[in-house]
Design a protein around this motif. Structure first.
Motif, PDB file in Angstrom:
ATOM      1  N   ALA A 283      11.986 -15.551 -19.688  1.00  0.00           N
ATOM      2  CA  ALA A 283      13.060 -14.919 -20.470  1.00  0.00           C
ATOM      3  C   ALA A 283      14.255 -14.599 -19.590  1.00  0.00           C
ATOM      4  CB  ALA A 283      12.534 -13.642 -21.120  1.00  0.00           C
ATOM      5  N   ASP A 284      15.441 -14.955 -20.058  1.00  0.00           N
ATOM      6  CA  ASP A 284      16.671 -14.741 -19.309  1.00  0.00           C
ATOM      7  C   ASP A 284      17.738 -14.192 -20.238  1.00  0.00           C
ATOM      8  OD1 ASP A 284      18.196 -14.690 -17.077  1.00  0.00           O
ATOM      9  OD2 ASP A 284      17.987 -16.821 -16.604  1.00  0.00           O
ATOM     10  N   ILE A 285      18.741 -13.543 -19.669  1.00  0.00           N
ATOM     11  CA  ILE A 285      19.818 -12.969 -20.473  1.00  0.00           C
ATOM     12  C   ILE A 285      20.556 -14.077 -21.229  1.00  0.00           C
ATOM     13  CG2 ILE A 285      21.867 -11.504 -20.408  1.00  0.00           C
ATOM     14  CD1 ILE A 285      19.322 -10.159 -19.341  1.00  0.00           C
ATOM     15  N   GLY A 286      20.744 -13.885 -22.523  1.00  0.00           N
ATOM     16  CA  GLY A 286      21.473 -14.862 -23.333  1.00  0.00           C
ATOM     17  C   GLY A 286      20.593 -15.902 -24.013  1.00  0.00           C
ATOM     18  N   ASP A 287      19.295 -15.961 -23.631  1.00  0.00           N
ATOM     19  CA  ASP A 287      18.387 -16.939 -24.264  1.00  0.00           C
ATOM     20  C   ASP A 287      18.241 -16.636 -25.755  1.00  0.00           C
ATOM     21  OD1 ASP A 287      18.008 -18.003 -21.794  1.00  0.00           O
ATOM     22  OD2 ASP A 287      15.909 -17.418 -21.580  1.00  0.00           O
ATOM     23  N   MET A 288      18.127 -17.712 -26.564  1.00  0.00           N
ATOM     24  CA  MET A 288      17.869 -17.572 -27.999  1.00  0.00           C
ATOM     25  C   MET A 288      16.404 -17.853 -28.282  1.00  0.00           C
ATOM     26  SD  MET A 288      20.574 -16.660 -29.636  1.00  0.00           S
ATOM     27  CE  MET A 288      19.814 -16.887 -31.247  1.00  0.00           C
ATOM     28  N   VAL A 289      15.757 -16.949 -29.019  1.00  0.00           N
ATOM     29  CA  VAL A 289      14.397 -17.168 -29.514  1.00  0.00           C
ATOM     30  C   VAL A 289      14.547 -17.354 -31.015  1.00  0.00           C
ATOM     31  CG1 VAL A 289      12.079 -16.210 -29.715  1.00  0.00           C
ATOM     32  CG2 VAL A 289      13.460 -15.693 -27.702  1.00  0.00           C
ATOM     33  N   THR A 290      14.264 -18.575 -31.509  1.00  0.00           N
ATOM     34  CA  THR A 290      14.632 -18.885 -32.881  1.00  0.00           C
ATOM     35  C   THR A 290      13.596 -19.769 -33.566  1.00  0.00           C
ATOM     36  OG1 THR A 290      16.454 -19.739 -34.244  1.00  0.00           O
ATOM     37  CG2 THR A 290      16.066 -20.854 -32.148  1.00  0.00           C
ATOM     38  N   ASN A 291      13.854 -20.046 -34.831  1.00  0.00           N
ATOM     39  CA  ASN A 291      12.942 -20.842 -35.662  1.00  0.00           C
ATOM     40  C   ASN A 291      12.914 -22.296 -35.191  1.00  0.00           C
ATOM     41  OD1 ASN A 291      12.577 -22.625 -38.274  1.00  0.00           O
ATOM     42  ND2 ASN A 291      11.587 -20.671 -38.669  1.00  0.00           N
ATOM     43  N   ARG A 292      11.710 -22.891 -35.169  1.00  0.00           N
ATOM     44  CA  ARG A 292      11.585 -24.277 -34.697  1.00  0.00           C
ATOM     45  C   ARG A 292      12.285 -25.270 -35.616  1.00  0.00           C
ATOM     46  NH1 ARG A 292       5.385 -25.288 -32.651  1.00  0.00           N
ATOM     47  NH2 ARG A 292       5.449 -23.938 -30.813  1.00  0.00           N
TER      48      ARG A 292
END
Length: 603
Positions: A283-292
């Motif tokens: 995990a890094d600043i600015g990363d997006m965790v989103t729908n596949r």
């Protein structure tokens, strides 16, 4: 769609204007503490250094349940060196409490954080704190905040800001400075009424942008951010989009929401809330965790670049390993690369032409906090003089970072303060009277701020109050302000002796007391004259067989000068190093041998 049961609000202010104390009072007003619970002052400043220095270094998330509304509060640092923390966490908020001292008014850091908050379109609630302070001028301060917001191009809607008057120390907030209310309810009501509810899509695809990275020795990295749409479930399969565009699939192992002072694990968290997730290993600043299947990507989080760098090297001192457990270059590199993962406002790379690592940050305080953390972990290392990061103007010229400095000083010392800034490359841009004090504003190169506070306090007998923050890159201003006094440098590896120090203290100021381990090349004092001199700190009295008339004379030594890390970094020159160990801060020459130093000077 608005999530009316949630408010996300950041607390921003200049250092020491009462942010963290205000958070304490809000927690108390919302019933976060039991009646008989012993609560420390500034409960969010949990880091040892935060308590010792009296400042906030890391931003913290808490949540207050007020009636049916959950208020997520983000406490941010007030010192300009930690502006990187402020810039990224403001992305999680819809509004900001701007806390301003009722006596001092808006200060340099107020401008810095307010500019970012306005650019993000946040709703500003102005809290005039310390209204009980002698000399408080709350109405004038509100006018000054309005003028500042106009200067920073605030929109008409932002200029129509609500104002709450408060005394965090005494635990009350008021709609008028003298209305007699004695609780925090007006501030909580204002947050609920004035800060907009988060605008999100609860039924949309999952979209979480990571703004802060936490770390746990049990589960690894924890990504913290605001869930912009969808519902995040424990065990959910998601797509991670990195800042550089790379993508990979992963599974969310745990989901947390914030509750009062801590995190609570939940099965699912809804849109609009600030949450923490485990499962994104890098995990890094600015990363997006989103729908596949239906990925969403938001604008990357931009943070201003560092302005000052320093090289960390493994210690080459003859005393290496006596006080620290971790002395190797490999361990030093691993620790700094770990720091680079979680500290977005620092840039850490291998140093060119050196065995060390180059660490770039916002200022001497920013860099020294990392050094202090590492020495408490058992590391032993050495660092050189901090260097400002020079840029090219594209036409063969050089640009250097310029700071905006403000000084409040009794009028009788204003001339002395202007003189001190003049010798450090400063240029006065404003001056006006405020009561019995004179308020001065300067533009000064970042190089000139090193050691400036000490010289300013000496010149004004400790009366001056100075703050500075990065302003812009400007034309290089040439050389100035080198140290005039020479140094006393130890001749050999010996313990210092009171008899020798008694002789040396007549020739300058000492940095060591008796019985201290010294080594060849170690700086043991400052000479009253120019030019370094090599001294014998272990010289003892030659004893004859006759009783001397002064044999029983007691030696009276002046207490040696002890340096903090920041003071040591600001004191040294380019050919010197600061040796940092868990127990000591020593100054030394880069070349320990006097013969090697002479050869280097000739070449």
């Amino acid at each position: 769609m608005k999530q009316d049961n949630i408010r996300n609000v950041a607390i921003i202010a200049h250092v020491d204007h009462g942010k963290t104390t205000m958070v304490d009072r809000l927690l108390g007003a919302a019933g976060a503490f039991r009646e008989n619970q012993r609560v420390e002052e500034r409960v969010l400043d949990s880091n040892d250094q935060e308590r010792e220095r009296g400042i906030t270094i890391l931003s913290k998330n808490i949540a207050i349940q007020y009636g049916d509304v959950k208020i997520n509060v983000i406490d941010t640092p007030g010192h300009a060196d930690f502006g990187g923390e402020v810039e990224r966490v403001l992305n999680m908020a819809d509004g900001a409490l701007l806390i301003v001292d009722a006596f001092e008014g808006p200060m340099p850091q107020t401008r810095f954080v307010l500019r970012h908050a306005l650019a993000l379109g946040l709703r500003i609630v102005v809290v005039v704190n310390k209204v009980d302070r002698p000399g408080a001028r709350p109405d004038e301060v509100v006018d000054a905040v309005f003028d500042l917001m106009v200067e920073l191009d605030a929109s008409d809607e932002q200029l129509d800001f609500p104002v709450v008057f408060a005394s965090a120390m005494n635990g009350y907030a008021r709609y008028a400075a003298d209305d007699g209310n004695m609780d925090m309810v007006p501030l909580l009501d204002t947050i609920v009424q004035q800060v907009p509810a988060p605008d999100c899509e609860p039924s949309g695809p999952v979209a979480l942008q990571i703004c802060t990275v936490d770390h746990s020795s049990f589960v690894g990295r924890i990504g913290v951010g605001r869930l912009y749409s969808g519902t995040m479930h424990k065990g959910e399969q998601v797509l991670v989009i990195k800042n550089d565009g790379t993508r990979y699939n992963t599974q969310i192992k745990q989901v947390f929401t914030f509750q009062e002072l801590g995190k609570v694990e939940v099965e699912a968290a809804g849109a609009g809330d600030i949450i923490a997730v485990v499962g994104v290993d890098d995990a890094d600043i600015g990363d997006m965790v989103t729908n596949r299947d239906n990925p969403i990507r938001l604008d990357p989080i931009e943070v201003e670049q560092p302005t000052m760098s320093v090289v960390f090297e493994p210690s080459t001192s003859p005393l290496v390993g006596r006080e620290g457990d971790i002395v190797g270059g490999r361990q030093l590199r691993e620790r700094l690369m770990k720091e680079a993962e979680s500290n977005i406002s620092m840039r850490i790379t291998d140093a060119p032409n050196s065995t060390g690592m180059e660490v770039a940050g916002r200022g001497v305080l920013h860099l020294s906090v990392l050094m202090e953390t590492m020495r408490r972990e058992g590391f032993e290392f050495q660092v050189g003089r901090p260097q400002v990061i020079i840029k090219s103007d594209g036409h063969g010229g050089k640009l250097e970072p310029i700071e905006e400095a403000t000084v409040d000083v009794p009028s009788e010392y204003a001339g002395k303060a202007i003189e001190v800034f003049g010798t450090a490359g400063g240029e006065m841009v404003d001056m006006f009277q405020r009561g019995e004090d004179t308020h001065l504003m300067f533009k000064i190169p970042s190089r000139g701020t090193m050691g400036l506070r000490t010289r300013l306090l000496n010149a004004t007998r400790g009366e001056a109050i100075m703050f500075h923050r990065f302003s812009e890159y400007g034309p290089y201003r040439g050389e100035f302000g080198r140290r005039k006094n020479g140094l006393m440098i130890a001749k050999e590896n010996e313990k210092s002796v009171a008899y020798a120090l008694d002789t040396l203290q007549q020739r300058g100021r000492l940095f060591v007391g008796p019985g201290v381990d010294c080594y060849e090349g170690m700086i043991v004092g400052e000479s009253a004259k120019e030019g370094d001199m090599v001294v014998n700190v272990a010289r003892t009295k030659s004893l004859g067989n006759q009783r001397s008339s002064s044999a029983d004379k007691a030696i009276s030594l002046t207490p040696p000068i002890s340096f903090t890390l920041e003071e040591a970094l600001e004191y040294i020159e380019d050919d010197e190093l600061v040796e940092v160990t868990p127990q000591s801060i020593r100054l030394r020459k880069r070349l320990l041998s006097a013969i090697d130093r002479k050869k280097a000077n000739k070449s």
